[in-house]
Write a protein that holds these residues in place. Structure first.
Motif, mmCIF file in Angstrom:
data_model
loop_
_atom_site.group_PDB
_atom_site.id
_atom_site.type_symbol
_atom_site.label_atom_id
_atom_site.label_comp_id
_atom_site.label_asym_id
_atom_site.label_seq_id
_atom_site.Cartn_x
_atom_site.Cartn_y
_atom_site.Cartn_z
ATOM 1 N N ALA A 258 0.826 -1.210 0.000
ATOM 2 C CA ALA A 258 0.000 0.000 0.000
ATOM 3 C C ALA A 258 0.861 1.262 0.000
ATOM 4 O O ALA A 258 0.522 2.262 -0.656
ATOM 5 C CB ALA A 258 -0.926 -0.012 1.215
ATOM 6 N N LEU A 259 1.976 1.219 0.720
ATOM 7 C CA LEU A 259 2.867 2.382 0.724
ATOM 8 C C LEU A 259 3.570 2.556 -0.619
ATOM 9 O O LEU A 259 3.755 3.684 -1.088
ATOM 10 C CB LEU A 259 3.898 2.229 1.848
ATOM 11 C CG LEU A 259 3.365 2.376 3.277
ATOM 12 C CD1 LEU A 259 4.437 2.017 4.294
ATOM 13 C CD2 LEU A 259 2.866 3.796 3.517
ATOM 14 N N PHE A 260 3.988 1.441 -1.221
ATOM 15 C CA PHE A 260 4.586 1.544 -2.553
ATOM 16 C C PHE A 260 3.581 2.088 -3.566
ATOM 17 O O PHE A 260 3.958 2.771 -4.519
ATOM 18 C CB PHE A 260 5.108 0.180 -3.007
ATOM 19 C CG PHE A 260 6.441 -0.174 -2.431
ATOM 20 C CD1 PHE A 260 7.537 0.658 -2.622
ATOM 21 C CD2 PHE A 260 6.613 -1.335 -1.693
ATOM 22 C CE1 PHE A 260 8.776 0.336 -2.097
ATOM 23 C CE2 PHE A 260 7.846 -1.658 -1.159
ATOM 24 C CZ PHE A 260 8.926 -0.826 -1.364
ATOM 25 N N ASN A 261 2.323 1.763 -3.357
ATOM 26 C CA ASN A 261 1.295 2.280 -4.249
ATOM 27 C C ASN A 261 1.173 3.797 -4.135
ATOM 28 O O ASN A 261 0.832 4.483 -5.110
ATOM 29 C CB ASN A 261 -0.046 1.605 -3.936
ATOM 30 C CG ASN A 261 -1.100 1.939 -4.963
ATOM 31 O OD1 ASN A 261 -0.824 1.943 -6.162
ATOM 32 N ND2 ASN A 261 -2.304 2.222 -4.516
ATOM 33 N N ILE A 262 1.459 4.330 -2.951
ATOM 34 C CA ILE A 262 1.430 5.788 -2.778
ATOM 35 C C ILE A 262 2.530 6.447 -3.610
ATOM 36 O O ILE A 262 2.364 7.571 -4.095
ATOM 37 C CB ILE A 262 1.570 6.145 -1.287
ATOM 38 C CG1 ILE A 262 0.338 5.663 -0.515
ATOM 39 C CG2 ILE A 262 1.753 7.645 -1.082
ATOM 40 C CD1 ILE A 262 0.401 5.923 0.962
ATOM 41 N N LEU A 263 3.653 5.732 -3.791
ATOM 42 C CA LEU A 263 4.756 6.299 -4.569
ATOM 43 C C LEU A 263 4.424 6.442 -6.049
ATOM 44 O O LEU A 263 5.132 7.155 -6.770
ATOM 45 C CB LEU A 263 6.006 5.435 -4.409
ATOM 46 C CG LEU A 263 6.693 5.467 -3.042
ATOM 47 C CD1 LEU A 263 7.866 4.509 -3.032
ATOM 48 C CD2 LEU A 263 7.149 6.875 -2.710
ATOM 49 N N ASN A 264 3.388 5.749 -6.523
ATOM 50 C CA ASN A 264 3.032 5.863 -7.937
ATOM 51 C C ASN A 264 2.655 7.291 -8.304
ATOM 52 O O ASN A 264 2.992 7.771 -9.388
ATOM 53 C CB ASN A 264 1.871 4.925 -8.263
ATOM 54 C CG ASN A 264 2.308 3.478 -8.311
ATOM 55 O OD1 ASN A 264 3.477 3.179 -8.546
ATOM 56 N ND2 ASN A 264 1.384 2.567 -8.095
ATOM 57 N N VAL A 265 1.949 7.967 -7.395
ATOM 58 C CA VAL A 265 1.479 9.328 -7.693
ATOM 59 C C VAL A 265 2.643 10.304 -7.825
ATOM 60 O O VAL A 265 2.719 11.053 -8.816
ATOM 61 C CB VAL A 265 0.472 9.787 -6.619
ATOM 62 C CG1 VAL A 265 0.030 11.221 -6.880
ATOM 63 C CG2 VAL A 265 -0.731 8.862 -6.595
ATOM 64 N N PRO A 266 3.595 10.360 -6.884
ATOM 65 C CA PRO A 266 4.725 11.285 -7.080
ATOM 66 C C PRO A 266 5.544 10.992 -8.329
ATOM 67 O O PRO A 266 5.956 11.915 -9.038
ATOM 68 C CB PRO A 266 5.561 11.100 -5.802
ATOM 69 C CG PRO A 266 4.617 10.570 -4.794
ATOM 70 C CD PRO A 266 3.659 9.726 -5.550
ATOM 71 N N LEU A 267 5.771 9.699 -8.598
ATOM 72 C CA LEU A 267 6.566 9.364 -9.782
ATOM 73 C C LEU A 267 5.826 9.718 -11.067
ATOM 74 O O LEU A 267 6.437 10.108 -12.065
ATOM 75 C CB LEU A 267 6.912 7.876 -9.768
ATOM 76 C CG LEU A 267 7.891 7.435 -8.675
ATOM 77 C CD1 LEU A 267 8.095 5.938 -8.729
ATOM 78 C CD2 LEU A 267 9.222 8.157 -8.824
ATOM 79 N N PHE A 268 4.522 9.562 -11.054
ATOM 80 C CA PHE A 268 3.741 9.905 -12.241
ATOM 81 C C PHE A 268 3.678 11.410 -12.454
ATOM 82 O O PHE A 268 3.737 11.904 -13.592
ATOM 83 C CB PHE A 268 2.333 9.320 -12.105
ATOM 84 C CG PHE A 268 1.419 9.710 -13.225
ATOM 85 C CD1 PHE A 268 1.514 9.088 -14.464
ATOM 86 C CD2 PHE A 268 0.475 10.700 -13.049
ATOM 87 C CE1 PHE A 268 0.675 9.455 -15.503
ATOM 88 C CE2 PHE A 268 -0.369 11.073 -14.085
ATOM 89 C CZ PHE A 268 -0.273 10.439 -15.316
ATOM 90 N N LEU A 269 3.571 12.168 -11.366
ATOM 91 C CA LEU A 269 3.402 13.614 -11.484
ATOM 92 C C LEU A 269 4.718 14.368 -11.618
ATOM 93 O O LEU A 269 4.708 15.528 -12.035
ATOM 94 C CB LEU A 269 2.647 14.157 -10.264
ATOM 95 C CG LEU A 269 1.177 13.763 -10.132
ATOM 96 C CD1 LEU A 269 0.595 14.350 -8.865
ATOM 97 C CD2 LEU A 269 0.372 14.229 -11.342
ATOM 98 N N PHE A 270 5.841 13.727 -11.260
ATOM 99 C CA PHE A 270 7.110 14.451 -11.257
ATOM 100 C C PHE A 270 7.452 15.054 -12.623
ATOM 101 O O PHE A 270 7.723 16.253 -12.721
ATOM 102 C CB PHE A 270 8.236 13.534 -10.776
ATOM 103 C CG PHE A 270 9.573 14.204 -10.716
ATOM 104 C CD1 PHE A 270 9.893 15.069 -9.685
ATOM 105 C CD2 PHE A 270 10.521 13.976 -11.707
ATOM 106 C CE1 PHE A 270 11.127 15.689 -9.632
ATOM 107 C CE2 PHE A 270 11.758 14.591 -11.665
ATOM 108 C CZ PHE A 270 12.058 15.450 -10.622
ATOM 109 N N PRO A 271 7.457 14.282 -13.715
ATOM 110 C CA PRO A 271 7.777 14.917 -15.009
ATOM 111 C C PRO A 271 6.738 15.927 -15.439
ATOM 112 O O PRO A 271 7.060 16.941 -16.071
ATOM 113 C CB PRO A 271 7.838 13.724 -15.970
ATOM 114 C CG PRO A 271 7.038 12.659 -15.330
ATOM 115 C CD PRO A 271 7.206 12.835 -13.867
#
Length: 753
Positions: free
Chosen positions: A571-584
């Motif tokens: 579940a925590l790794f799933n939270i990282l999807n949003v920052p990685l997706f929005l960073f670029p």
């Protein structure tokens, strides 16, 4: 009585001390809330009969938002009291309704109190708030009795029941302070003159009620339900939406941004530096963006509640050997649970996850609404500034090639939209690093060093993402340049369509437009390729991070990966999807926003037309200027001495010329001008000879510059030769002016005749 208080309780007997009978204290809580329920219901029925029509005077009393926030906290505390009472009853043999029934009544009283307040606020009848003032005072006394009873039984801070009652007392005190503040502000009783709030006139002509509804409706957008239902039944028209409020109109937001930009211009002028449009935007729109930042922070923090609750839920459904809560058996003695026992229950954790998810969605939606609304306001203000600048910009800037009509159109459409997108992502600039750091910290707490190894993948991919975003920003800049060129060609084609048809140049110009479009499409294709690569890296990074972490955990920790750790870490790794997706996307938005702001700033700093208002006077007003006054002023400017002004000018006028001095036009006799430029009166024959000469004015070694930004002088080190009897004008910036900086004492014209 045994059902309510239990078989071992003395019930409502007064033989015991009042501060030692818990069941009697719970009865006081029930009576206190029943009094409010009955009184408020009767009052609401009376008001419904007295005011049957729909009310549109949405006035907010002082402390409106604080009251709603405190009431929401009180609602949550009562829910926790109900849960604590049910869990405590499960550990005691028999029925003990006094552990949760009083809190159910308190919960109903809390809901009815805010409904009652909302109705009173709509009706603008503050004198009925006296009921709530009495309710909070009695509530503090009743809750104080209950806390005293619990304290006499030896309960303290470690016990959840004792803590929750203290929390309720604190909220009651805060609500009492708000009520007293409204009492002294509105002066609805015990004062000679009451303060009357006037209805909001803007509500009669607008359907946008976001700024006027109560706190809960504003947070959930419930006020929009009527408009959506109407749109579901029949298609909406403009009259159904009403007018925009003043706060949303372009004129209002343009005033805010224009004022901030003028201050920035004055500051940069004093400090001798280039002004910044982004700083002006921040000064104009920072309050709502700051509130949105708080909502963003709270929403991000609530996002971590789910993964932490998942771990507790998995432990709760584990086998009995691992389940600590199942080892205790019911007894006849009263049981008081602590906060850790309360949060270890799986049903409580599920309910907490539901509340946290709902609150997270509310806070994030509020953040999105605030930043998008401020972005739309800023876009409208920028478009208004660009339009106003287009009305005042110098024709030299357009005709000289510094800018084109296509660029102005791009400023109002593309550049303004890029700044709107910058508003949407502005709080993600600081929110994403905070979210990543907290996620990695929680992963380290669960999985140890292996989580840091997996998280290093994100750190290694961040420079790659940044580089791709920078490349994408460069491509976007080139795309905007190609778009400007294409719009310029299309604008020229449309403006000269008659000439194109006359000379049959349609094919040639169409080829030029198609060539410009092909260049634009090539840039768009390159940008799409880079964006696809960035999205691929974004989607694959969390998966790689998870795999590396799970592989390293058994090797480094020498432990098996249990279910609770696996599910919570996923579940925590799933939270990282949003920052990685929005960073670029964020980097691209920030770069594009800065580029667009710089482009708009260069446009706003472009030279404006210096045409004076007097040039727009009617011809009859201009022709009324006395000729004698202009002639005398002409002599004074050209000679500067009384002796030179004595030259005769009595020859009859044979022709006319036009003089522009002090921005006035006048008809001047030509013979008079000839007399002023010669030492003796001349005949008409000589005048004809003058105008028949081959060269009237000759400039040698001239150095010209037609760019206002150039540092080279317009006329530098020139050798000026003027034929005898010629009076000349200097043409600057679309104005005929008499150059008073030249005088006959400064230079002597070479007479060719």
């Amino acid at each position: 009585m045994s059902l309510f208080c239990g078989s071992n309780s003395s019930g409502f007997s007064l033989k015991e001390d009042l501060f030692s009978n818990e069941c009697l204290a719970d009865l006081f809580i029930i009576l206190h809330n029943v009094f409010l329920i009955i009184s408020a219901t009767i009052t609401l029925i009376y008001l419904a009969k007295k005011f049957p029509s729909e009310v549109k005077s949405w006035n907010h009393f002082d402390g409106h938002h604080f009251r709603w926030i405190f009431t929401i906290f009180l609602f949550l505390f009562h829910l926790m009291q109900i849960g604590e009472g049910i869990l405590s009853e499960l550990q005691i043999k028999g029925l003990h309704f006094h552990l949760h029934i009083p809190h159910i009544f308190a919960l109903c009283g809390t809901v009815l109190s805010i409904v009652y307040y909302n109705r009173i606020e709509l009706l603008n009848a503050p004198k009925f708030l006296l009921l709530l003032l009495i309710h909070w005072i009695i509530g503090i006394a009743v809750q104080g009795i209950k806390v005293s009873v619990l304290f006499n039984k030896g309960l303290g801070v470690p016990h959840l029941r004792f803590d929750l009652h203290w929390d309720v007392i604190v909220v009651y005190v805060l609500l009492l302070i708000v009520e007293l503040y409204v009492f002294f502000r509105q002066k609805y009783v015990l004062f000679r003159t009451a303060r009357i709030l006037l209805p909001i006139e803007e509500l009669l002509c607008t359907k946008y009620h976001q700024s006027y509804v109560n706190f809960l409706s504003k947070s959930t957008f419930w006020w929009l339900s009527k408009v959506l239902i109407q749109g579901y039944k029949v298609p909406l028209e403009m009259k159904d939406l009403g007018k925009l409020p003043v706060s949303e109109q372009a004129s209002c937001n343009h005033g805010r941004l224009s004022s901030a930009f003028d201050q920035e211009m004055e500051k940069s002028k004093n400090e001798n530096k280039t002004p910044s449009l982004l700083i002006s935007i921040c000064k104009a729109f920072w309050p709502m963006v700051s509130i949105a930042a708080i909502c963003k922070l709270v929403g991000n923090l609530l996002g971590f509640v789910g993964p932490l609750c998942i771990k507790g839920i998995v432990l709760y459904v584990s086998p009995p050997a691992d389940n600590i809560t199942s080892t205790t058996s019911p007894s006849f003695d009263p049981q008081y649970i602590g906060l850790s026992d309360f949060l270890a229950n799986g049903f409580v954790l599920v309910f907490i996850m539901f509340i946290a998810s709902m609150l997270q969605a509310t806070f994030l939606q509020t953040h999105h609404h605030l930043v998008i609304r401020e972005g739309i306001r800023c876009r409208a203000a920028i478009q208004t500034m660009v339009y106003n600048k287009a009305l005042k910009i110098s024709s030299f800037s357009l005709s000289g090639g510094d800018m084109t009509v296509g660029e102005i159109v791009n400023h109002m459409s593309i550049d303004a939209q890029q700044i709107l997108m910058l508003f949407y992502f502005v709080n993600h600039i600081w929110g994403l690093p905070v979210q990543i750091i907290l996620t990695l910290g929680l992963l380290y707490n669960i999985l140890g060093v292996s989580a840091l190894i997996g998280g290093s993948v994100i750190i290694l991919l961040s420079p790659v993402q940044y580089k791709l975003a920078a490349v994408l920003a460069g491509i976007q800049k080139k795309t905007l340049g190609h778009s400007d060129s294409r719009l310029k060609l299309i604008n020229e084609l449309v403006q000269g369509i008659k000439l194109l048809k006359l000379y049959a140049w349609e094919v040639m110009f169409c080829e030029k437009v198609e060539q410009a479009r092909k260049c634009e499409l090539r840039s768009l294709f390159k940008g799409a390729c880079v964006r696809s690569l960035s999205l691929f890296i974004t989607g694959s990074a969390p998966v790689a991070c998870t795999l590396i972490t799970f592989v390293c955990y058994p090797l480094l920790e020498n432990k098996a990966l249990t279910a609770d750790k696996a599910f919570s870490s996923l579940a925590l790794f799933n939270i990282l999807n949003v920052p990685l997706f929005l960073f670029p996307i964020i980097v691209n938005a920030v770069v594009n926003g800065k580029v667009s702001a710089h482009r708009i700033l260069q446009y706003l700093l472009a030279p404006e037309s210096s045409m004076d208002e007097n040039l727009t006077k009617k011809k009859e007003d201009i022709d009324d200027v006395p000729v004698d006054e202009v002639s005398e002023e002409l002599k004074r400017i050209r000679y500067g001495s009384e002796a030179d002004k004595s030259l005769s000018s009595n020859s009859p006028p044979k022709s006319k010329t036009v003089l522009h001095e002090n921005k006035q036009y006048a008809e001047v006799p030509l013979a008079e001008l000839e007399t002023e430029l010669t030492d003796s009166p001349r005949s008409l024959e000589s005048t004809d000879n003058v105008f028949n000469c081959e060269v009237a004015v000759k400039v040698e070694k001239g150095n010209y510059s037609w760019d206002p930004k150039s540092k080279v002088a317009y006329l530098k080190d020139i050798d000026l030769s003027v034929s005898s009897g010629i009076y000349f004008f200097i043409y600057l910036f679309d104005l005929f002016i008499l150059d008073s900086s030249f005088s006959l004492s400064d230079w002597s014209p070479k007479r060719s005749r």
